[in-house]
Design a protein around this motif. Sequence first.
Motif, short mmCIF file in Angstrom:
data_model
loop_
_atom_site.label_atom_id
_atom_site.label_comp_id
_atom_site.label_asym_id
_atom_site.label_seq_id
_atom_site.Cartn_x
_atom_site.Cartn_y
_atom_site.Cartn_z
N ASN A 4 0.84 -1.19 0.00
CA ASN A 4 0.00 0.00 0.00
C ASN A 4 0.88 1.24 0.00
N PRO A 5 0.72 2.16 -0.97
CA PRO A 5 1.58 3.34 -1.02
C PRO A 5 1.24 4.37 0.05
N TYR A 6 0.11 4.22 0.73
CA TYR A 6 -0.30 5.19 1.74
C TYR A 6 0.02 4.74 3.16
N ILE A 7 0.84 3.75 3.30
CA ILE A 7 1.18 3.23 4.62
C ILE A 7 2.24 4.14 5.26
N HIS A 8 2.17 4.32 6.56
CA HIS A 8 3.13 5.17 7.27
C HIS A 8 4.37 4.36 7.65
N ILE A 9 5.52 4.79 7.15
CA ILE A 9 6.79 4.14 7.48
C ILE A 9 7.62 5.16 8.26
N PRO A 10 7.81 4.97 9.57
CA PRO A 10 8.49 5.97 10.39
C PRO A 10 9.91 6.28 9.94
N LYS A 11 10.64 5.31 9.40
CA LYS A 11 12.02 5.56 9.01
C LYS A 11 12.10 6.59 7.89
N GLU A 12 11.12 6.63 7.03
CA GLU A 12 11.14 7.56 5.91
C GLU A 12 10.56 8.92 6.27
N SER A 13 9.74 9.00 7.31
CA SER A 13 9.11 10.27 7.64
C SER A 13 9.77 10.97 8.83
N TRP A 14 10.43 10.24 9.69
CA TRP A 14 11.06 10.83 10.88
C TRP A 14 12.52 11.10 10.57
N PRO A 15 12.99 12.34 10.69
CA PRO A 15 14.40 12.64 10.39
C PRO A 15 15.33 11.92 11.37
N SER A 16 16.39 11.34 10.85
CA SER A 16 17.29 10.53 11.68
C SER A 16 18.10 11.36 12.66
N TRP A 17 18.34 12.64 12.36
CA TRP A 17 19.16 13.45 13.25
C TRP A 17 18.46 13.75 14.57
N THR A 18 17.14 13.65 14.61
CA THR A 18 16.44 13.94 15.86
C THR A 18 16.74 12.90 16.93
N TRP A 19 17.04 11.66 16.53
CA TRP A 19 17.41 10.65 17.52
C TRP A 19 18.73 11.03 18.19
N TYR A 20 19.66 11.60 17.42
CA TYR A 20 20.92 12.05 18.01
C TYR A 20 20.70 13.23 18.95
N ALA A 21 19.78 14.12 18.58
CA ALA A 21 19.46 15.26 19.45
C ALA A 21 18.81 14.80 20.75
N ILE A 22 17.89 13.85 20.66
CA ILE A 22 17.24 13.31 21.86
C ILE A 22 18.26 12.61 22.75
N GLU A 23 19.16 11.84 22.13
CA GLU A 23 20.20 11.16 22.91
C GLU A 23 21.12 12.17 23.60
N CYS A 24 21.48 13.22 22.89
CA CYS A 24 22.36 14.25 23.46
C CYS A 24 21.69 14.93 24.66
N ILE A 25 20.41 15.25 24.55
CA ILE A 25 19.69 15.89 25.65
C ILE A 25 19.61 14.96 26.85
N ILE A 26 19.36 13.67 26.61
CA ILE A 26 19.29 12.71 27.71
C ILE A 26 20.64 12.57 28.40
N VAL A 27 21.72 12.49 27.61
CA VAL A 27 23.07 12.37 28.19
C VAL A 27 23.42 13.62 28.98
N LEU A 28 23.08 14.80 28.46
CA LEU A 28 23.34 16.04 29.19
C LEU A 28 22.56 16.09 30.50
N ALA A 29 21.30 15.67 30.48
CA ALA A 29 20.49 15.69 31.70
C ALA A 29 21.04 14.73 32.75
N ILE A 30 21.43 13.53 32.32
CA ILE A 30 21.98 12.55 33.26
C ILE A 30 23.30 13.05 33.83
N SER A 31 24.15 13.61 32.97
CA SER A 31 25.44 14.11 33.45
C SER A 31 25.25 15.32 34.36
#
Length: 83
Positions: A4-31
């Motif tokens: 189905n061409p209308y199916i939602h695929i998170p890997k294609e719609s969610w930018p990959s750099w945001t995972w690095y930003a979320i990880e950085c914020i979590i590491v900064l908060a823990i530190s």
Amino acid sequence: MGANPYIHIPKESWPSWTWYAIECIIVLAISLVASSKITDSFEGLDPQTQNYMFMGIMGLIFLAWYIGIRGFILKKKILRNRY
């Protein structure tokens, strides 16, 4: 059967750099929390020395994660060109 061409695929719609930003914020908060708890355990320090220790411990935890744990143990590149 076709896909189905209308199916939602998170890997294609969610930018990959945001995972690095979320990880950085979590590491900064823990530190930040760990550094404040460690610095508070030392008594009799003047505020300037306490600030240097706070930022030094925070930086060590941050670098230990990105260089030590993530770089050598998890074997993931920090900067990776993904298009």
